[in-house]
Design a protein around this motif. Sequence first.
Motif, short mmCIF file in Angstrom:
data_model
loop_
_atom_site.label_atom_id
_atom_site.label_comp_id
_atom_site.label_asym_id
_atom_site.label_seq_id
_atom_site.Cartn_x
_atom_site.Cartn_y
_atom_site.Cartn_z
N HIS A 1 0.85 -1.20 0.00
CA HIS A 1 0.00 0.00 0.00
C HIS A 1 0.88 1.24 0.00
O HIS A 1 1.92 1.28 0.65
CB HIS A 1 -0.88 0.03 1.26
N TYR B 1 0.46 5.44 0.79
CA TYR B 1 -0.30 6.59 1.24
C TYR B 1 0.63 7.80 1.16
O TYR B 1 1.84 7.66 1.17
CB TYR B 1 -0.77 6.42 2.70
N GLN C 1 1.03 12.03 2.69
CA GLN C 1 0.53 13.00 3.66
C GLN C 1 1.03 14.38 3.29
O GLN C 1 2.24 14.65 3.36
CB GLN C 1 0.97 12.63 5.08
N SER D 1 0.02 19.45 7.07
CA SER D 1 -1.14 19.78 7.89
C SER D 1 -2.41 19.01 7.49
O SER D 1 -3.53 19.47 7.78
CB SER D 1 -1.44 21.29 7.83
N GLN D 2 -2.25 17.88 6.85
CA GLN D 2 -3.41 17.04 6.51
C GLN D 2 -3.18 15.62 6.99
O GLN D 2 -2.05 15.23 7.31
CB GLN D 2 -3.64 17.04 5.00
N GLY D 3 -4.25 14.84 7.03
CA GLY D 3 -4.12 13.42 7.33
C GLY D 3 -3.61 12.67 6.11
O GLY D 3 -3.65 13.17 4.99
N PRO D 4 -3.11 11.45 6.32
CA PRO D 4 -2.66 10.64 5.18
C PRO D 4 -3.79 10.39 4.19
O PRO D 4 -4.97 10.35 4.55
CB PRO D 4 -2.19 9.35 5.83
N TYR E 1 4.35 7.19 2.11
CA TYR E 1 4.55 6.01 2.95
C TYR E 1 4.27 4.74 2.15
O TYR E 1 3.21 4.62 1.52
CB TYR E 1 3.59 6.03 4.15
N LEU F 1 -2.86 -0.24 9.63
CA LEU F 1 -1.67 0.08 8.86
C LEU F 1 -0.56 0.48 9.83
O LEU F 1 -0.81 1.21 10.78
CB LEU F 1 -1.96 1.25 7.92
N THR F 2 0.64 0.00 9.57
CA THR F 2 1.80 0.39 10.37
C THR F 2 2.68 1.29 9.53
O THR F 2 3.28 0.85 8.55
CB THR F 2 2.58 -0.85 10.84
N PHE F 3 2.72 2.58 9.90
CA PHE F 3 3.48 3.57 9.14
C PHE F 3 4.93 3.61 9.61
O PHE F 3 5.22 3.48 10.79
CB PHE F 3 2.88 4.96 9.35
N GLY F 4 5.85 3.81 8.66
CA GLY F 4 7.23 4.14 9.00
C GLY F 4 7.40 5.65 8.93
O GLY F 4 6.44 6.39 9.18
N LYS F 5 8.61 6.09 8.57
CA LYS F 5 8.85 7.54 8.46
C LYS F 5 8.60 8.08 7.06
O LYS F 5 8.47 9.28 6.87
CB LYS F 5 10.28 7.86 8.88
N ARG G 1 -10.16 21.26 15.75
CA ARG G 1 -8.98 21.19 14.89
C ARG G 1 -7.71 21.41 15.72
O ARG G 1 -6.69 20.78 15.48
CB ARG G 1 -9.08 22.25 13.81
N TYR H 1 -5.13 7.18 15.45
CA TYR H 1 -3.67 7.21 15.38
C TYR H 1 -3.16 8.45 16.10
O TYR H 1 -3.84 9.47 16.18
CB TYR H 1 -3.19 7.25 13.93
N GLN I 1 7.26 12.39 12.75
CA GLN I 1 7.14 10.93 12.75
C GLN I 1 5.93 10.49 11.95
O GLN I 1 5.02 11.29 11.67
CB GLN I 1 7.00 10.41 14.18
N GLY I 2 5.89 9.22 11.59
CA GLY I 2 4.70 8.66 10.97
C GLY I 2 3.62 8.41 12.01
O GLY I 2 3.91 8.34 13.21
N PRO I 3 2.38 8.29 11.59
CA PRO I 3 1.29 8.00 12.55
C PRO I 3 1.51 6.66 13.25
O PRO I 3 1.95 5.70 12.63
CB PRO I 3 0.05 7.96 11.65
N LEU J 1 -5.15 11.52 14.83
CA LEU J 1 -5.81 11.28 13.54
C LEU J 1 -6.86 10.19 13.68
O LEU J 1 -6.62 9.17 14.34
CB LEU J 1 -4.77 10.84 12.50
N PHE K 1 -8.62 9.23 6.06
CA PHE K 1 -8.22 9.95 7.26
C PHE K 1 -8.85 11.33 7.33
O PHE K 1 -9.05 12.00 6.30
CB PHE K 1 -6.69 10.13 7.29
N GLY K 2 -9.11 11.77 8.56
CA GLY K 2 -9.43 13.16 8.79
C GLY K 2 -8.14 13.98 8.87
O GLY K 2 -7.04 13.42 8.76
N ASN K 3 -8.29 15.29 9.06
CA ASN K 3 -7.11 16.15 9.13
C ASN K 3 -6.54 16.27 10.54
O ASN K 3 -5.56 16.98 10.74
CB ASN K 3 -7.42 17.52 8.56
N GLY K 4 -7.15 15.59 11.48
CA GLY K 4 -6.56 15.48 12.80
C GLY K 4 -6.91 16.61 13.76
O GLY K 4 -7.42 17.67 13.36
#
Lengths: 115, 114
Positions: A34, A36, A38, A41-44, A87, A103-107, B9, B35, B41-43, B91, B105-108
């Motif tokens: 997968h 994704y 980001q 200032s938004q979600g993935p 990602y 889902l397990t995200f890295g950097k 927000r 999340y 960092q990643g989520p 998130l 996903f939402g914007n958190g």
Amino acid sequence: DAKTTQPNSMESNEEEPVHLPCNHSTISGTDYIHWYRQLPSQGPEYVIHGLTSNVNNRMASLAIAEDRKSSTLILHRATLRDAAVYYCILRDVVNSGGSNYKLTFGKGTLLTVNP
Amino acid sequence: GAGVSQSPRYKVAKRGQDVALRCDPISGHVSLFWYQQALGQGPEFLTYFQNEAQLDKSGLPSDRFFAERPEGSVSTLKIQRTQQEDSAVYLCASSLEVGNSPLHFGNGTRLTVT
């Protein structure tokens, strides 16, 4: 979840193709790949996913190596709006003991697009 | 169509205060995830709901964190006695089905604990 390795950052120029690599040498036969991204200032945001064959959608293409130990996300013509963290994630929906959902995200890879 | 909506927000809390973060998933989505994302960092996975059932809370960092989804739609993440290390973006994501469906996903909510 099996781990993936991505470069920390990449740079590209606007309107040129971008190839984002991902290594996953310990991938299992039931892991889906997968991608994704980001934006600031938004979600993935979901981009694309695949198992064995190359995949295309309106956002990108996913090229998967024959041995599945690596894959490449291809943006055909980068725009400034493609600047984001990308990602690469493996998701086993068969053999995760019921935990296939997360889902397990890295950097990820920070993509910079130059005008 | 409407995506995943999170409120507020931004939230600033003094250390020791309780906070509640709200998530409105996409209508009809069965799965809901929370999340936590620290700066740079990643989520990181916190918890997962399938309809109203909380099937996995293995990522919740302490018993100060509590999540609920009582009617299988809206979810609330509550943090009691907030600490500075709780400062992060929280998130929420939903997906139509269990399994390979993409997460939306939402914007958190950006939480800052002072």
